[in-house]
Motif scaffolding. Structure first.
Motif, mmCIF file in Angstrom:
data_model
loop_
_atom_site.group_PDB
_atom_site.id
_atom_site.type_symbol
_atom_site.label_atom_id
_atom_site.label_comp_id
_atom_site.label_asym_id
_atom_site.label_seq_id
_atom_site.Cartn_x
_atom_site.Cartn_y
_atom_site.Cartn_z
ATOM 1 N N SER A 161 108.334 14.936 -35.571
ATOM 2 C CA SER A 161 107.064 14.347 -35.976
ATOM 3 C C SER A 161 106.203 14.223 -34.720
ATOM 4 O O SER A 161 106.603 14.655 -33.641
ATOM 5 C CB SER A 161 107.305 12.983 -36.618
ATOM 6 O OG SER A 161 106.092 12.412 -37.025
ATOM 7 N N ILE A 162 105.026 13.674 -34.858
ATOM 8 C CA ILE A 162 104.196 13.432 -33.684
ATOM 9 C C ILE A 162 104.726 12.174 -33.004
ATOM 10 O O ILE A 162 104.562 11.061 -33.503
ATOM 11 C CB ILE A 162 102.712 13.284 -34.061
ATOM 12 C CG1 ILE A 162 102.213 14.612 -34.647
ATOM 13 C CG2 ILE A 162 101.876 12.893 -32.850
ATOM 14 C CD1 ILE A 162 100.766 14.590 -35.048
ATOM 15 N N LEU A 163 105.389 12.386 -31.881
ATOM 16 C CA LEU A 163 106.046 11.294 -31.169
ATOM 17 C C LEU A 163 105.248 10.906 -29.944
ATOM 18 O O LEU A 163 104.454 11.695 -29.407
ATOM 19 C CB LEU A 163 107.450 11.723 -30.747
ATOM 20 C CG LEU A 163 108.347 12.332 -31.837
ATOM 21 C CD1 LEU A 163 109.685 12.727 -31.225
ATOM 22 C CD2 LEU A 163 108.527 11.362 -32.984
ATOM 23 N N VAL A 164 105.488 9.705 -29.497
ATOM 24 C CA VAL A 164 104.896 9.243 -28.240
ATOM 25 C C VAL A 164 105.926 9.475 -27.141
ATOM 26 O O VAL A 164 107.058 8.978 -27.212
ATOM 27 C CB VAL A 164 104.517 7.759 -28.317
ATOM 28 C CG1 VAL A 164 103.979 7.267 -26.976
ATOM 29 C CG2 VAL A 164 103.470 7.539 -29.405
ATOM 30 N N GLY A 165 105.539 10.280 -26.165
ATOM 31 C CA GLY A 165 106.479 10.641 -25.104
ATOM 32 C C GLY A 165 107.025 9.428 -24.377
ATOM 33 O O GLY A 165 106.266 8.526 -24.020
ATOM 34 N N GLU A 166 108.336 9.427 -24.144
ATOM 35 C CA GLU A 166 108.983 8.316 -23.446
ATOM 36 C C GLU A 166 108.550 8.270 -21.988
ATOM 37 O O GLU A 166 108.425 7.185 -21.411
ATOM 38 C CB GLU A 166 110.507 8.473 -23.528
ATOM 39 C CG GLU A 166 111.294 7.352 -22.897
ATOM 40 C CD GLU A 166 111.216 6.082 -23.743
ATOM 41 O OE1 GLU A 166 111.581 5.015 -23.205
ATOM 42 O OE2 GLU A 166 110.797 6.144 -24.915
ATOM 43 N N THR A 167 108.274 9.444 -21.417
ATOM 44 C CA THR A 167 107.895 9.515 -20.005
ATOM 45 C C THR A 167 106.388 9.556 -19.830
ATOM 46 O O THR A 167 105.810 8.784 -19.064
ATOM 47 C CB THR A 167 108.530 10.754 -19.356
ATOM 48 O OG1 THR A 167 109.958 10.694 -19.514
ATOM 49 C CG2 THR A 167 108.195 10.814 -17.866
ATOM 50 N N GLY A 254 106.900 5.018 -30.117
ATOM 51 C CA GLY A 254 106.517 4.168 -29.000
ATOM 52 C C GLY A 254 106.077 2.794 -29.432
ATOM 53 O O GLY A 254 105.303 2.139 -28.717
ATOM 54 N N GLN A 255 106.554 2.326 -30.600
ATOM 55 C CA GLN A 255 106.165 1.029 -31.132
ATOM 56 C C GLN A 255 107.395 0.130 -31.265
ATOM 57 O O GLN A 255 108.500 0.595 -31.552
ATOM 58 C CB GLN A 255 105.521 1.184 -32.522
ATOM 59 C CG GLN A 255 104.320 2.131 -32.558
ATOM 60 C CD GLN A 255 103.098 1.523 -31.910
ATOM 61 O OE1 GLN A 255 102.855 0.322 -32.010
ATOM 62 N NE2 GLN A 255 102.321 2.350 -31.216
#
Length: 469
Positions: A161-167, A254-255
């Motif tokens: 899915s559209i994820l928020v990058g951890e880095t 990222g939530q």
């Protein structure tokens, strides 16, 4: 009180009012029913057409996203089989790996520059550690917890899915594929990240108006693309506990929590397998909206295109207003015609009523009905019959008066005869007659003439009668 009773008692209404109301209803009711029916059919047809348009727009945009993802998947497969990528992961000697790193980095950089939508390309070993990347911040990081790694290391291609990058903390779409040796052994995973903004840009290219927008939800019903960034990573409906736990564990959005919009009507989107549509109320304003949606083929996502009902209903509302003005105009004309017609019917009736009252009071004037009697319709015929009846009634009244006068004379004569008989048959009168006879005899003896005697006798009788009365 009397006025109110008459107002609500239909039988007490004047004929003019009854006729006006009846004619007005006969003119307005069919037209209003027809207009309402036509407008409802038009609204249904317009709404169905608008739903179909939104479905087609959603299908078209979903196809563009499918095509983009499919093209990039093929590119990831090619990168995974590139000799520099395979050679780098096969090599275990540090010196040789450093020698191959420059060629590998050049290959990854060429892939990144080949498309403006690419955000990063990186390579992971079996443990999930990033060993090469176009973004130096990725190198050395371990992404074994990410689903795109676990799926690819298991031998399957994967599109996240559209994820928020951890880095990087930047949203993106991650596509992964296993890297295999010539013998088929899985050596690592190649990952290509697409900028999330570019996915959003494709969804937001639809220009339907300032109040319309497209949005994208993933397989969990979480919004991963929306024009309003504040709604990103909100779920359409509350997530099941196990799904929510998995999402938070993967840190894919990222939530720390996934808020829900609580729109039950949009639940059909999450499990949609073909294009469809529905209506709902958008929080927090609760404005009625319609949405057409279509699922993607290469991803379990659904693209929806939403717009307010008022946007497509505005032309129909103008049409309703035009019909309303026409109905008011026609109603006014019908009311005037009904009033004139009712007055033309009620005026002779009022004249007849007044004439009947005048006839009852003995002050009837036939000229008051002359203007109606000249008509050749039923009302004119009725007035002529009434005039003839009034003439006969007047003649009968005169005849009755003459009969009453004659009867009075006859009654007076009878009364006089009765009074005379009561006087002459009285004992006193008989005694008086005897005295008169004696006087007559005495008068004859004094040589009184017969005429004189009779006059004297008549005077005495008259005197006695007056005293008796």
């Amino acid at each position: 009180m009397k006025l109110t009773h008459r107002l609500f008692n239909l039988s007490a209404w004047p004929i003019a009012v009854k006729l006006s109301v009846a004619l007005l209803c006969a003119a307005i009711a069919p037209m209003s029913f027809t207009a309402y029916y036509n407008l409802q059919r038009s609204l249904q047809s317009l709404e169905a057409g608008e739903y179909r348009k939104l479905e087609l727009l959603a299908t078209s945009t979903a196809s563009r996203l499918d095509q983009l993802i499919a093209d990039i998947q093929r590119l990831v497969v090619q990168v995974s089989s590139d000799r520099n990528v395979v050679g780098f992961l096969v090599s275990t000697a540090p010196a040789k790996r450093e020698t191959l790193r420059q060629e590998l980095q050049q290959t990854l950089s060429n892939i990144l520059r080949s498309h403006p939508d690419f955000d990063a390309v990186f390579l992971m070993d079996k443990s999930g550690r990033c060993v090469a990347s176009t973004d130096a911040k990725f190198v050395g990081q371990n992404y074994a917890f990410r689903e795109y790694f676990t799926q690819a290391i298991g031998g399957r291609s994967y599109v996240s899915s559209i994820l928020v990058g951890e880095t990087s903390k930047r949203p993106g779409l991650f596509l992964s594929h296993p890297v295999r040796s010539r013998k088929g052994e899985i050596l690592g995973v190649t990952v290509l990240k697409i900028k999330g903004e570019d996915i959003w840009a494709i969804a937001n290219t639809l220009q339907l108006g300032s109040s319309s927008y497209a949005f994208l939800v993933d397989q969990h019903g979480v919004i991963i693309s929306h024009r309003d960034r504040s709604l990103l990573y909100h779920s359409l409906n509350p997530l099941p506990p196990h799904t929510l736990k998995q999402v938070l564990t993967d840190r894919r959005y990222g939530q720390n929590q996934i808020k829900s919009l609580n729109i039950p009507q949009l639940k059909v989107m999450v499990t949609a397998t073909e294009p469809g549509h529905t209506s709902y109320r958008s929080p927090p304003t609760q404005i009625p909206r319609i949405v057409g949606f279509a699922p993607l083929q290469v991803q379990p996502w659904v693209l929806g295109v939403s717009q307010p009902k008022t946007q497509f209903a505005a032309p129909l509302n103008r049409l309703i207003w035009q019909h309303g003005k026409i109905a008011i105009l026609v109603g006014s004309i019908a009311a005037i015609i009904a009033l004139l017609l009712a007055r033309s019917i009620s005026r002779p009736i009022r004249a007849l009523t007044a004439a009947a009252q005048a006839l009852e009071q003995g002050d009837f004037n036939p000229q008051a009905l002359a203007f109606v009697s000249r008509n050749h319709d039923d009302m004119g015929q009725l007035v002529r019959v009434f005039l003839q009846m009034a003439s006969e009634v007047k003649a009968r009244e005169q005849n009755l008066k003459q009969q009453v006068v004659a009867l009075r004379i006859e009654i007076d004569q009878t009364k006089r005869a009765k009074d005379f008989m009561e006087i002459t048959e009285n004992e006193h009168f008989r005694q008086l007659q005897k005295k008169i006879q004696k006087l007559r005899t005495k008068a004859s003896a004094k040589h009184e003439t017969e005429t004189e005697y009779f006059e004297r006798l008549q005077n005495q009788v008259q005197s006695l009668r007056e005293r008796s009365l």
